[in-house]
Scaffold this motif. Structure first.
Motif, mmCIF file in Angstrom:
data_model
loop_
_atom_site.group_PDB
_atom_site.id
_atom_site.type_symbol
_atom_site.label_atom_id
_atom_site.label_comp_id
_atom_site.label_asym_id
_atom_site.label_seq_id
_atom_site.Cartn_x
_atom_site.Cartn_y
_atom_site.Cartn_z
ATOM 1 N N HIS A 45 7.434 38.130 3.012
ATOM 2 C CA HIS A 45 8.305 38.325 1.857
ATOM 3 C C HIS A 45 7.656 39.202 0.770
ATOM 4 N N SER A 46 6.362 39.438 0.904
ATOM 5 C CA SER A 46 5.674 40.287 -0.076
ATOM 6 C C SER A 46 4.897 41.412 0.608
ATOM 7 N N THR A 47 5.199 41.652 1.883
ATOM 8 C CA THR A 47 4.485 42.669 2.654
ATOM 9 C C THR A 47 5.409 43.828 3.002
ATOM 10 N N PRO A 48 5.034 45.067 2.650
ATOM 11 C CA PRO A 48 5.855 46.232 3.020
ATOM 12 C C PRO A 48 6.058 46.297 4.529
ATOM 13 N N SER A 156 13.269 41.885 1.000
ATOM 14 C CA SER A 156 13.043 43.224 1.549
ATOM 15 C C SER A 156 13.624 44.298 0.631
ATOM 16 N N VAL A 157 14.732 43.972 -0.021
ATOM 17 C CA VAL A 157 15.311 44.909 -0.980
ATOM 18 C C VAL A 157 14.368 45.109 -2.164
ATOM 19 N N THR A 158 13.771 44.027 -2.616
ATOM 20 C CA THR A 158 12.805 44.104 -3.713
ATOM 21 C C THR A 158 11.635 45.018 -3.352
ATOM 22 N N LEU A 159 11.272 45.018 -2.068
ATOM 23 C CA LEU A 159 10.163 45.853 -1.596
ATOM 24 C C LEU A 159 10.609 47.272 -1.230
ATOM 25 N N GLY A 160 11.897 47.547 -1.425
ATOM 26 C CA GLY A 160 12.397 48.892 -1.165
ATOM 27 C C GLY A 160 12.849 49.146 0.257
#
Length: 230
Positions: A45-48, A156-160
């Motif tokens: 959840h926090s990994t590109p 995933s949206v938050t990570l682009g």
């Protein structure tokens, strides 16, 4: 009750206690491994997206080690007593199913079958009367998978990564359609299946927002096609 009968019952009770303690030790080990798996997978959840493969390389050794635990538990269970003891490891097994199916989804975008999950966890057919992966436990693991994918769609949206929610939506809807064809008579499983509608709604909202803003490549392509045909 005569003395010989009392002695026999005491022996049986002592044997049950001994077996239970040994199973408990192995289940505790199983639980540690599944907690580690869930902790590692929570990092998605926090990994590109381009770093996910590297993350999964840290997950595989822990997942593979579950085979040893499966074998250890199966060795302890007397013949034809699986259903007597299975409640001790049910939660750990469902978490292991979740981990296996999540890793497979992240690597291939597809669903891991019940039989293949059993193979990955080292569960052998000849253990069916001692330690097995039931359809119910498999389905509970899949529901856990959908719960986590609904989180991933948002994060995933938050990570682009605007394409991922669309992929997740297609996968989850197909999985939900499969659930709809099952004759679910287990109350707990039925309630959890009904809750999937909220996960799907959450994912659909993300997809709608991404599509409306034309953030995903597929959304942009679709808009271009519609514009050219207008």
């Amino acid at each position: 009750m005569d003395a010989s009968n009392v002695e026999l019952i005491n022996e049986l009770l002592d044997k049950d206690v001994e077996i239970r303690e040994k199973i408990k030790d192995e289940v505790n080990e199983f639980d540690k491994k599944t907690r580690t798996l869930c902790g590692l997978l929570n990092k998605i959840h926090s990994t590109p997206s381009d770093q996910i493969p590297a993350l999964l390389t840290t997950v595989h050794p822990v997942l593979d080690s579950c085979r040893d635990t499966s074998a250890a538990i199966a060795e302890l269970i007397p013949p034809n007593q699986c259903w007597r003891w299975k409640d001790m490891w049910t939660n750990s097994l469902r978490n292991a199913v979740f981990a296996a199916t999540m890793v497979h989804y992240l690597e291939s975008g597809s669903l891991l079958t019940l039989a293949r999950v059993g193979e990955l966890l080292g569960i052998k057919e000849e253990w069916s009367d001692r330690f097995t992966l039931s359809a119910e436990d498999y389905l509970h693991g899949l529901i856990n998978l959908v719960n986590e994918l609904s989180r991933l769609a948002v994060n995933s949206v938050t990570l682009g990564n605007f394409e991922e929610p669309i992929k997740i939506s297609t996968f989850v809807k197909d999985l939900f359609a499969g659930f709809a064809m099952l004759n679910l008579k287990n109350d707990a499983l039925r309630r959890r299946y009904d809750s999937l509608k909220y996960d799907i709604k959450k994912i659909e909202e993300v997809v709608y927002d991404v599509s409306l803003r034309k953030l995903a490549p597929s959304a942009k392509a679709s808009a271009a096609v519609h514009g050219a045909s207008a």
